[in-house]
Design an enzyme around this catalytic site. Structure first.
Site, PDB file in Angstrom:
ATOM      1  N   CYS A  76      53.837  -4.209  -3.228  1.00  0.00           N
ATOM      2  CA  CYS A  76      54.427  -3.758  -1.974  1.00  0.00           C
ATOM      3  C   CYS A  76      55.654  -4.582  -1.618  1.00  0.00           C
ATOM      4  O   CYS A  76      56.570  -4.088  -0.974  1.00  0.00           O
ATOM      5  CB  CYS A  76      53.382  -3.860  -0.874  1.00  0.00           C
ATOM      6  SG  CYS A  76      52.601  -5.461  -0.785  1.00  0.00           S
ATOM      7  N   GLY A  89      48.273   0.774   1.765  1.00  0.00           N
ATOM      8  CA  GLY A  89      48.660   1.844   0.852  1.00  0.00           C
ATOM      9  C   GLY A  89      50.061   2.330   1.146  1.00  0.00           C
ATOM     10  O   GLY A  89      50.870   1.611   1.744  1.00  0.00           O
ATOM     11  N   GLU A 124      61.183   3.472  -1.935  1.00  0.00           N
ATOM     12  CA  GLU A 124      60.303   2.644  -2.764  1.00  0.00           C
ATOM     13  C   GLU A 124      60.023   3.374  -4.082  1.00  0.00           C
ATOM     14  O   GLU A 124      59.534   4.495  -4.073  1.00  0.00           O
ATOM     15  CB  GLU A 124      58.985   2.402  -2.017  1.00  0.00           C
ATOM     16  CG  GLU A 124      58.058   1.447  -2.733  1.00  0.00           C
ATOM     17  CD  GLU A 124      56.705   1.298  -2.028  1.00  0.00           C
ATOM     18  OE1 GLU A 124      56.084   2.329  -1.692  1.00  0.00           O
ATOM     19  OE2 GLU A 124      56.277   0.147  -1.828  1.00  0.00           O
ATOM     20  N   ASN A 138      46.821  -1.445  -6.570  1.00  0.00           N
ATOM     21  CA  ASN A 138      47.635  -2.444  -7.280  1.00  0.00           C
ATOM     22  C   ASN A 138      47.059  -3.860  -7.254  1.00  0.00           C
ATOM     23  O   ASN A 138      47.224  -4.588  -8.226  1.00  0.00           O
ATOM     24  CB  ASN A 138      49.094  -2.400  -6.816  1.00  0.00           C
ATOM     25  CG  ASN A 138      49.253  -2.716  -5.367  1.00  0.00           C
ATOM     26  OD1 ASN A 138      48.332  -2.544  -4.581  1.00  0.00           O
ATOM     27  ND2 ASN A 138      50.420  -3.183  -4.999  1.00  0.00           N
ATOM     28  N   GLU A 189      49.040  -1.826   6.268  1.00  0.00           N
ATOM     29  CA  GLU A 189      49.922  -2.605   5.386  1.00  0.00           C
ATOM     30  C   GLU A 189      50.550  -1.593   4.445  1.00  0.00           C
ATOM     31  O   GLU A 189      49.866  -1.045   3.580  1.00  0.00           O
ATOM     32  CB  GLU A 189      49.108  -3.623   4.569  1.00  0.00           C
ATOM     33  CG  GLU A 189      48.465  -4.719   5.379  1.00  0.00           C
ATOM     34  CD  GLU A 189      49.447  -5.742   5.895  1.00  0.00           C
ATOM     35  OE1 GLU A 189      50.659  -5.627   5.626  1.00  0.00           O
ATOM     36  OE2 GLU A 189      48.998  -6.656   6.591  1.00  0.00           O
ATOM     37  N   LYS A 230      36.504   1.949   1.130  1.00  0.00           N
ATOM     38  CA  LYS A 230      36.897   2.999   0.191  1.00  0.00           C
ATOM     39  C   LYS A 230      38.006   2.461  -0.690  1.00  0.00           C
ATOM     40  O   LYS A 230      39.154   2.329  -0.269  1.00  0.00           O
ATOM     41  CB  LYS A 230      37.399   4.253   0.929  1.00  0.00           C
ATOM     42  CG  LYS A 230      37.558   5.420  -0.034  1.00  0.00           C
ATOM     43  CD  LYS A 230      38.711   6.320   0.355  1.00  0.00           C
ATOM     44  CE  LYS A 230      39.896   6.345  -0.558  1.00  0.00           C
ATOM     45  NZ  LYS A 230      39.792   6.194  -1.970  1.00  0.00           N
TER      46      LYS A 230
END
Ligand code: NAD
Length: 492
Positions: free
Chosen positions: A284, A228, A385, A152, A250, A175
């Site tokens: 997030c 993620g 979420e 994102n 996070e 990555k």
């Protein structure tokens, strides 16, 4: 369609398995780039390169000031390339060009800030309680850092890891997300141009299981910094625990945006909109739970619906667009499932409630900005979420009630509070279980301000001065200046 290879040891290189995957443009719904599908062999090469670089004189031999200047040079190159990198990100993740370019324009600050900090990390001399003993501490880098990032905000969230990790003297294998890899591969070219020695940052593109897992478990990886979703975060933490590696996580959230009756209502409405419809809700910190005090509930929710109704949906590449597509087909379908679920649970759909299909949406994966009223804290929509443009509005009675609802979930990434009463603002900031509390604002971040989650929203923090310590370890050195050897069978 352009093909992108891996970046290992300062060079682009083909994946060992010879396979590539397509990266889709969420606005057209069609592939726009081919990206190397890395695997365990590529991870092995990248980690070895990072390990060699970590031990090399070319990197470890640099003074901290020289490392700092490399970071600042990189910052300048990012600034020069911000428009181009932002446009790439919009193709890859479908977020607004205005947002992606603004993010990339801001990224240099992380490299300037941590570049400046690189040579200000000082150990201390400890006045230990032992005669003739000289004892001091110094901070040392950890080694090879695995940086795993989501789609994102691909470069911004990578910068939050790379800048402190490099300033501290580590090397990195990065990555990026399989849904937004291209900007990372363009970014590392700038690192080479800035003069970073080969192997200091390597990029292995591909999927979580093929690349992420071998990277996390590689014995030469000293620490994992992950941003993620919760499932990926748990898996990464489990794998890292087997190697006794520290992790920074996070993760996501279900952040409350709380509007009191004494708020400046028009500002609050804008804050609510920015919390959930900016970035199409794919952030997030999305303020996906709107909590409104009963006296102003109808007014606030009505104004939110009116403003969201006018949002310009369409091509994220147009600077006037306000709501773009959802990044992947799977995510698009997931958001629609949550919307259907909320209708079944009895929430009132006040706006939107389905795919957006008008001409400006092309063949992309668009969801209408959606507002549900009469949501209760027990509904699934109030607890999970969604990661899309879907707002769950709930009513509360007073401060205690707002705190009870806000803190009732196992997440704690962020919270917003709208009130003109500063005593109440401070009280709420103390009572809310969240890593970030915004009073009369929302979605503000800075390289200087620590960011991270309470509870299941994460472990550790990013940004800010203290956070460089997440990439350092403390060594304590003892020098005996006396010449007497005490009883060797007793602890000194
Ligand atoms: P994701 O967890 O699917 O993927 C994130 C990264 O982890 C990707 O690179 C992915 O390939 C990798 N990954 C997935 N499974 C893995 C595994 N088993 N081992 C190693 N790596 C693995 O997340 P996403 O869909 O890309 O991003 C959206 C999520 O990220 C949302 O939940 C959002 O809230 C969260 N997020 C958090 C923050 C934050 O700073 N707290 C910021 C942005 C996004």
């Amino acid at each position: 369609m352009e093909t992108y290879d891996l970046f290992i040891d300062g060079q682009t290189c083909k994946p060992a398995g010879g396979e590539y995957f397509e990266s889709f443009d969420p606005y057209t719904g069609r592939p726009w780039a081919r990206v190397a599908k890395g695997g365990a062999l590529d991870v092995e090469r990248a980690v070895q390169a990072a390990h060699q670089a970590f031990k090399s004189n070319a990197w470890r031999g640099l003074t901290a000031s020289a490392r700092g200047s490399l970071l600042r040079k990189l910052a300048d190159l990012i600034a020069l390339n911000a428009e181009r990198l932002g446009a790439i990100e919009t193709h890859d993740n479908g977020k607004l060009l205005a947002e992606m370019q603004a993010q990339v324009r801001y990224i240099p600050q992380w490299f300037h800030y941590y570049g400046g900090l690189a040579d200000k990390i000082e150990g201390s001399v400890i006045p230990v309680d032992k005669a003739k003993m000289f004892t001091f501490t110094e901070y040392e880098p950890l080694g090879v850092i695995a940086a795993i990032t989501p789609w994102n905000s691909p470069l911004l969230l990578a910068a939050w890891k790379l800048a402190p990790a490099l300033a501290a003297g580590n090397t990195v294998v990065w990555k990026p997300s399989e849904h937004a890899s291209v900007s990372s591969l363009e970014f590392v070219k700038l690192m080479a141009e800035a003069g970073f020695p080969p192997g200091v940052v390597n990029v292995v593109t591909g999927f979580g299981q093929d690349v992420g897992e071998p990277l996390v478990t590689h014995p030469l990886v000293a620490k994992v910094a992950f941003t993620g979703g919760e499932a990926g975060g748990i898996r990464v933490a489990e794998l890292a625990a087997r190697g006794l590696k520290p992790v920074t996580l996070e993760l996501g959230g279900k952040s409350p945006n709380i509007v009191f009756a004494d708020a400046n209502i028009d500002n609050a409405v804008k804050g609510v909109i920015s919390g959930i419809f900016a970035a199409t809700g794919q952030t997030c910190v999305a303020g996906s739970r709107l909590l409104v005090q009963r006296q102003v509930y109808d007014e606030v929710v009505g104004k939110v619906v009116d403003m969201a109704r006018t949002a310009r949906i369409g091509n994220p590449g147009e600077l006037t667009t306000q709501v773009g597509p959802v990044t992947t087909r799977a995510q698009f379908e997931k958001v629609l499932r949550y919307i259907d679920g909320a209708k079944r649970e009895g929430a009132s759909c006040l706006l939107g409630g389905g795919p957006a299909t008008h001409a400006e949406c092309g063949d992309g994966w668009f969801v209408q900005p959606t507002v549900f009223g009469d949501v209760t804290p027990q509904m699934q929509l109030a607890q999970e979420e969604v990661f899309g443009p879907v707002l769950a509005a709930m009513v509360f009675e007073d401060e205690d009630d707002a705190v009870r609802i806000a803190n009732s979930l196992p997440y704690g990434l962020a919270a917003g509070v709208w009130t003109e009463n500063m005593a109440r603002a401070l009280t709420m900031s103390k009572r809310l279980e969240a890593g970030t509390v915004w009073i009369n604002t929302y979605r503000a971040v800075s390289y200087m301000a620590p960011f991270g989650g309470y509870k299941r929203s994460g472990i550790g923090r990013e940004s800010g001065m203290e956070m460089i310590k997440e990439y350092l370890q403390t060594k304590c050195v003892w020098i005996d200046m006396g010449n007497e050897v005490p009883n060797p069978f007793v602890l000194r």
